[in-house]
Scaffold this motif. Sequence first.
Motif, PDB file in Angstrom:
ATOM      1  N   SER A 147       0.831  -1.207   0.000  1.00 32.39           N
ATOM      2  CA  SER A 147       0.000   0.000   0.000  1.00 32.39           C
ATOM      3  C   SER A 147       0.861   1.251   0.000  1.00 32.39           C
ATOM      4  CB  SER A 147      -0.939   0.007   1.214  1.00 32.39           C
ATOM      5  OG  SER A 147      -0.187   0.068   2.419  1.00 32.39           O
ATOM      6  N   GLU A 148       2.014   1.150   0.753  1.00 28.45           N
ATOM      7  CA  GLU A 148       2.934   2.282   0.780  1.00 28.45           C
ATOM      8  C   GLU A 148       3.529   2.515  -0.598  1.00 28.45           C
ATOM      9  OE1 GLU A 148       4.591   5.505   2.395  1.00 28.45           O
ATOM     10  OE2 GLU A 148       3.457   4.083   3.632  1.00 28.45           O
ATOM     11  N   LEU A 149       3.883   1.430  -1.248  1.00 22.97           N
ATOM     12  CA  LEU A 149       4.468   1.522  -2.582  1.00 22.97           C
ATOM     13  C   LEU A 149       3.443   2.065  -3.578  1.00 22.97           C
ATOM     14  CD1 LEU A 149       6.859   0.961  -4.483  1.00 22.97           C
ATOM     15  CD2 LEU A 149       5.960  -1.386  -4.779  1.00 22.97           C
ATOM     16  N   LEU A 150       2.183   1.627  -3.435  1.00 22.17           N
ATOM     17  CA  LEU A 150       1.136   2.066  -4.353  1.00 22.17           C
ATOM     18  C   LEU A 150       0.943   3.582  -4.288  1.00 22.17           C
ATOM     19  CD1 LEU A 150      -1.294   1.604  -6.264  1.00 22.17           C
ATOM     20  CD2 LEU A 150      -2.686   1.258  -4.210  1.00 22.17           C
ATOM     21  N   PHE A 151       0.798   4.092  -3.088  1.00 24.47           N
ATOM     22  CA  PHE A 151       0.504   5.526  -2.959  1.00 24.47           C
ATOM     23  C   PHE A 151       1.741   6.400  -3.172  1.00 24.47           C
ATOM     24  CE2 PHE A 151      -3.259   3.898  -0.712  1.00 24.47           C
ATOM     25  CZ  PHE A 151      -4.228   4.657  -1.313  1.00 24.47           C
ATOM     26  N   SER A 152       2.911   5.845  -2.918  1.00 27.11           N
ATOM     27  CA  SER A 152       4.128   6.619  -3.147  1.00 27.11           C
ATOM     28  C   SER A 152       4.394   6.811  -4.626  1.00 27.11           C
ATOM     29  CB  SER A 152       5.326   5.935  -2.492  1.00 27.11           C
ATOM     30  OG  SER A 152       5.153   5.867  -1.099  1.00 27.11           O
ATOM     31  N   SER A 153       4.028   5.804  -5.406  1.00 24.41           N
ATOM     32  CA  SER A 153       4.281   5.889  -6.845  1.00 24.41           C
ATOM     33  C   SER A 153       3.078   6.436  -7.606  1.00 24.41           C
ATOM     34  CB  SER A 153       4.634   4.488  -7.393  1.00 24.41           C
ATOM     35  OG  SER A 153       3.548   3.583  -7.157  1.00 24.41           O
ATOM     36  N   LEU A 154       1.982   6.652  -6.897  1.00 29.68           N
ATOM     37  CA  LEU A 154       0.749   7.090  -7.548  1.00 29.68           C
ATOM     38  C   LEU A 154       0.829   8.581  -7.897  1.00 29.68           C
ATOM     39  CD1 LEU A 154      -2.035   5.978  -8.364  1.00 29.68           C
ATOM     40  CD2 LEU A 154      -2.909   6.816  -6.181  1.00 29.68           C
ATOM     41  N   SER A 155       0.440   8.954  -9.110  1.00 29.65           N
ATOM     42  CA  SER A 155       0.415  10.352  -9.546  1.00 29.65           C
ATOM     43  C   SER A 155      -1.023  10.850  -9.520  1.00 29.65           C
ATOM     44  CB  SER A 155       1.004  10.479 -10.959  1.00 29.65           C
ATOM     45  OG  SER A 155       0.899  11.802 -11.416  1.00 29.65           O
ATOM     46  N   LEU A 156      -1.292  11.859  -8.686  1.00 32.45           N
ATOM     47  CA  LEU A 156      -2.651  12.415  -8.563  1.00 32.45           C
ATOM     48  C   LEU A 156      -2.681  13.893  -8.956  1.00 32.45           C
ATOM     49  CD1 LEU A 156      -3.633  10.836  -5.129  1.00 32.45           C
ATOM     50  CD2 LEU A 156      -4.249  10.023  -7.407  1.00 32.45           C
ATOM     51  N   GLN A 157      -1.758  14.281  -9.822  1.00 32.94           N
ATOM     52  CA  GLN A 157      -1.663  15.694 -10.176  1.00 32.94           C
ATOM     53  C   GLN A 157      -2.945  16.238 -10.797  1.00 32.94           C
ATOM     54  OE1 GLN A 157       0.857  17.656  -9.495  1.00 32.94           O
ATOM     55  NE2 GLN A 157       2.031  16.044  -8.498  1.00 32.94           N
ATOM     56  N   GLY A 158      -3.600  15.473 -11.612  1.00 32.36           N
ATOM     57  CA  GLY A 158      -4.791  15.980 -12.290  1.00 32.36           C
ATOM     58  C   GLY A 158      -6.072  15.779 -11.528  1.00 32.36           C
ATOM     59  N   SER A 159      -5.989  15.177 -10.336  1.00 36.81           N
ATOM     60  CA  SER A 159      -7.212  14.863  -9.591  1.00 36.81           C
ATOM     61  C   SER A 159      -7.492  15.843  -8.456  1.00 36.81           C
ATOM     62  CB  SER A 159      -7.109  13.454  -9.006  1.00 36.81           C
ATOM     63  OG  SER A 159      -6.010  13.377  -8.118  1.00 36.81           O
ATOM     64  N   TYR A 160      -6.623  16.888  -8.251  1.00 45.24           N
ATOM     65  CA  TYR A 160      -6.785  17.907  -7.206  1.00 45.24           C
ATOM     66  C   TYR A 160      -6.644  17.329  -5.802  1.00 45.24           C
ATOM     67  CZ  TYR A 160      -9.043  20.562 -11.018  1.00 45.24           C
ATOM     68  OH  TYR A 160      -9.355  21.177 -12.194  1.00 45.24           O
ATOM     69  N   ILE A 161      -6.218  16.015  -5.671  1.00 45.57           N
ATOM     70  CA  ILE A 161      -6.143  15.391  -4.347  1.00 45.57           C
ATOM     71  C   ILE A 161      -4.981  15.987  -3.577  1.00 45.57           C
ATOM     72  CG2 ILE A 161      -5.910  13.220  -3.085  1.00 45.57           C
ATOM     73  CD1 ILE A 161      -8.505  13.564  -4.659  1.00 45.57           C
ATOM     74  N   ASP A 162      -5.248  16.354  -2.334  1.00 47.82           N
ATOM     75  CA  ASP A 162      -4.206  16.948  -1.498  1.00 47.82           C
ATOM     76  C   ASP A 162      -3.669  15.959  -0.471  1.00 47.82           C
ATOM     77  OD1 ASP A 162      -3.890  18.742   1.358  1.00 47.82           O
ATOM     78  OD2 ASP A 162      -2.770  19.421  -0.413  1.00 47.82           O
ATOM     79  N   GLN A 163      -4.561  15.129   0.083  1.00 40.77           N
ATOM     80  CA  GLN A 163      -4.130  14.195   1.120  1.00 40.77           C
ATOM     81  C   GLN A 163      -4.980  12.931   1.075  1.00 40.77           C
ATOM     82  OE1 GLN A 163      -4.438  15.650   5.143  1.00 40.77           O
ATOM     83  NE2 GLN A 163      -2.783  14.353   5.866  1.00 40.77           N
ATOM     84  N   VAL A 164      -4.334  11.774   1.353  1.00 39.08           N
ATOM     85  CA  VAL A 164      -5.016  10.473   1.403  1.00 39.08           C
ATOM     86  C   VAL A 164      -4.679   9.812   2.737  1.00 39.08           C
ATOM     87  CG1 VAL A 164      -5.280   8.204   0.336  1.00 39.08           C
ATOM     88  CG2 VAL A 164      -4.902  10.220  -1.103  1.00 39.08           C
ATOM     89  N   THR A 165      -5.709   9.281   3.388  1.00 37.97           N
ATOM     90  CA  THR A 165      -5.514   8.598   4.678  1.00 37.97           C
ATOM     91  C   THR A 165      -6.157   7.217   4.604  1.00 37.97           C
ATOM     92  OG1 THR A 165      -5.554  10.698   5.854  1.00 37.97           O
ATOM     93  CG2 THR A 165      -5.906   8.712   7.152  1.00 37.97           C
ATOM     94  N   LEU A 166      -5.405   6.184   5.037  1.00 38.73           N
ATOM     95  CA  LEU A 166      -5.903   4.795   5.013  1.00 38.73           C
ATOM     96  C   LEU A 166      -5.845   4.218   6.420  1.00 38.73           C
ATOM     97  CD1 LEU A 166      -6.894   2.441   3.225  1.00 38.73           C
ATOM     98  CD2 LEU A 166      -4.503   1.720   3.033  1.00 38.73           C
ATOM     99  N   GLN A 167      -7.005   3.874   6.950  1.00 38.22           N
ATOM    100  CA  GLN A 167      -7.109   3.296   8.301  1.00 38.22           C
ATOM    101  C   GLN A 167      -7.448   1.814   8.149  1.00 38.22           C
ATOM    102  OE1 GLN A 167      -6.970   4.979  11.580  1.00 38.22           O
ATOM    103  NE2 GLN A 167      -6.728   2.814  12.092  1.00 38.22           N
ATOM    104  N   TRP A 168      -6.474   0.903   8.484  1.00 43.89           N
ATOM    105  CA  TRP A 168      -6.698  -0.545   8.363  1.00 43.89           C
ATOM    106  C   TRP A 168      -7.688  -1.003   9.426  1.00 43.89           C
ATOM    107  CZ3 TRP A 168      -3.851  -3.882   4.949  1.00 43.89           C
ATOM    108  CH2 TRP A 168      -2.969  -3.205   4.088  1.00 43.89           C
ATOM    109  N   ALA A 169      -8.589  -1.893   9.009  1.00 45.97           N
ATOM    110  CA  ALA A 169      -9.653  -2.337   9.920  1.00 45.97           C
ATOM    111  C   ALA A 169      -9.145  -3.308  10.971  1.00 45.97           C
ATOM    112  CB  ALA A 169     -10.794  -2.971   9.128  1.00 45.97           C
ATOM    113  N   PHE A 170      -8.303  -4.284  10.576  1.00 48.96           N
ATOM    114  CA  PHE A 170      -7.908  -5.338  11.522  1.00 48.96           C
ATOM    115  C   PHE A 170      -6.719  -4.919  12.383  1.00 48.96           C
ATOM    116  CE2 PHE A 170     -10.897  -8.346  10.098  1.00 48.96           C
ATOM    117  CZ  PHE A 170     -11.031  -8.215   8.725  1.00 48.96           C
ATOM    118  N   GLU A 171      -5.636  -4.505  11.742  1.00 48.42           N
ATOM    119  CA  GLU A 171      -4.443  -4.134  12.507  1.00 48.42           C
ATOM    120  C   GLU A 171      -4.578  -2.765  13.161  1.00 48.42           C
ATOM    121  OE1 GLU A 171      -4.504  -5.134   9.486  1.00 48.42           O
ATOM    122  OE2 GLU A 171      -3.392  -7.016   9.329  1.00 48.42           O
TER     123      GLU A 171
END
Length: 649
Positions: free
Chosen positions: A65-89
Amino acid sequence: MTITNKITLVVAATLLLLCSVLATTEFVVNLAFLQQEMQLNANNTLQNLSLALVPILETGDLDKSELLFSSLSLQGSYIDQVTLQWAFEGDLQSWTYNTNSAQHVPEWFTAFGFLEPIWLTKTINNGWTDLATLSISVMPDHANLALWQLTTTFLYYAAFIIVIATLVVKLTLRRSLSPIVSITKQARRVAKLDFSGDLPKSKYRDLSLLTSAFSDMSHQLQSLFETLNEEINVLRTKYLFDEASGFPNRSFLIRQIDSWLSDGDCGVLMMINLKWLENIDPTQGTKSLNDCMRSLRKSFETILPLSNDALVARLGKSEIAILIPSVHEKQARALLSDIIRVINAEIIGNSMPTANGFTVGVAEKNPDDTVSSLLERANGALREAENAQRVFVFSKSENEHSQDEIDTKLKEAVSNKRFKFMVQPVFSTATKDIQHHEVYTKILIDKDFIPANKLMSDLSRLSLSTSFDRAVVDHMISVLNTDRHIGTLSVNLTSDSVKDREFIKWLTSSLTISKLKDRLHLEFAESIACNAHKECEVACRTFRKAGVRYGVDRFGQHLASVSYLRSLKPTFVKLDHSFMQYANDDSNHLLLKPMIKMASSLGIDVIASAVEYKQQLKRFSDTRITAYYGYISPPKPLDSLHKDSVKIA
């Protein structure tokens, strides 16, 4: 402003208004579109990320998941911040994408908050269990940048169009109106006070009226110039003002005291000896004596009540007098505190000691005071203060009633309409016929009928002025309706009533309904015209619209500019009685003549007051005085008019 510039301005303003409407519409449309785009991008991004994260969440691999979001390009989507809260851990991961697009947009533009941030949250599951909670925040930086660029581009084009269109219109108008240039040159000649010859008639029929208007204006300006030129010549003599300090002199003070005592209410006269001025030495770095006087004059103007016609005059090298009408001792003491602070500030400003720097003698007006007695009492109080080395001394007053007693009895008298009315005829200088009768009101205080003009400040302080005027006007309307043979009456209005729009509406309505607009004239003192000009102008406009005749009483009392006549447009003016009092004074005549000429040139009747014998009028035979009144025919009870009308019938 020229006609060309005015029309050009109207065209430019119209284009500006049109462009403003279009700009507003464009801005609203663009704003709505960007808001919708932000919302759509946020929803799509949240949905796509949710689907992409399901396999990773099922394996529980945080690194993926870290690799996915680190390499993800969101320049055209206006996204400023993403937060992921795992349910089990219960692990919490967060990624920030800073686009730096806001630096291209002015801070003041973003401060308006046209576009607000968007926060979206979604729970990710694989069909039978919740895997994580995904949250994204969409900042409006990109949208603000797009909105700013669209807006500025539109404004640039709009400004360009307005400038080009304005220039085209101005050039076209200038060419079309070129015949007016010759008239403009002639008008400039008139503007330079060159009145030799009339303006030539225009060969253009459309401009002939304009030419005639300019010729009329030339004649009016010539008359006005002559009047103003005479006033300037009078001022050059400087017999009413001290040239060095700008203060009025003793002669002016005496006139004002005389005028106030004859037809004024309470007040005080302060005599001040500025002893510290004797030690002024400009070589030691202090201001000169006259500079100090001028500084004091400016300071006094800020603290003395303009509405009370307060006056500061210079009597000698270091002696001044302050006349403050319409105040009682308590109010005078409050003003004296301000005066003392002003003088102390001037002394300190010259680095001199305030101790024993000046003394003040104050005399409150007595009912039987004359000019000489009032001056004597004020000087006596000044000498007493100097002998006792006190800052100030108040001369003892001889009022028959205390202020509380007067207040109580005045309220009762106005409430019960305990008045006595006197009338005095105003004669035409040409025919000797009676033009109208001036009404004087007396108010019963205890067992004495006191002239209302002696109680004006008390009526105003107790908020009784308007009630008093209503009662007087109601009575006059009743008298005139009862006896149709009684001629025209004229009543004076208080300052508070003139400034009260509701009262003015009631007054004009009452005169209109009773059909007495031609039989009841209205007057107000010149001080109201000078000190409350805007309110007075509103009242006069209402009178003119209703067809009510009105005039200015005590005309020339201030011996200042009478330019207010042009805006107030009274039917008549009544000269202040001091002009007759000093009829044999050449300087008095020099002052009076241009004032009468100014009024006459505006079509205003001039009425002389305080005339005791006909020989006085001969002194003013070279002026346009149309009527006169005074003790040449003393006041008599109002009831006598009814008796006279019965005899005539």
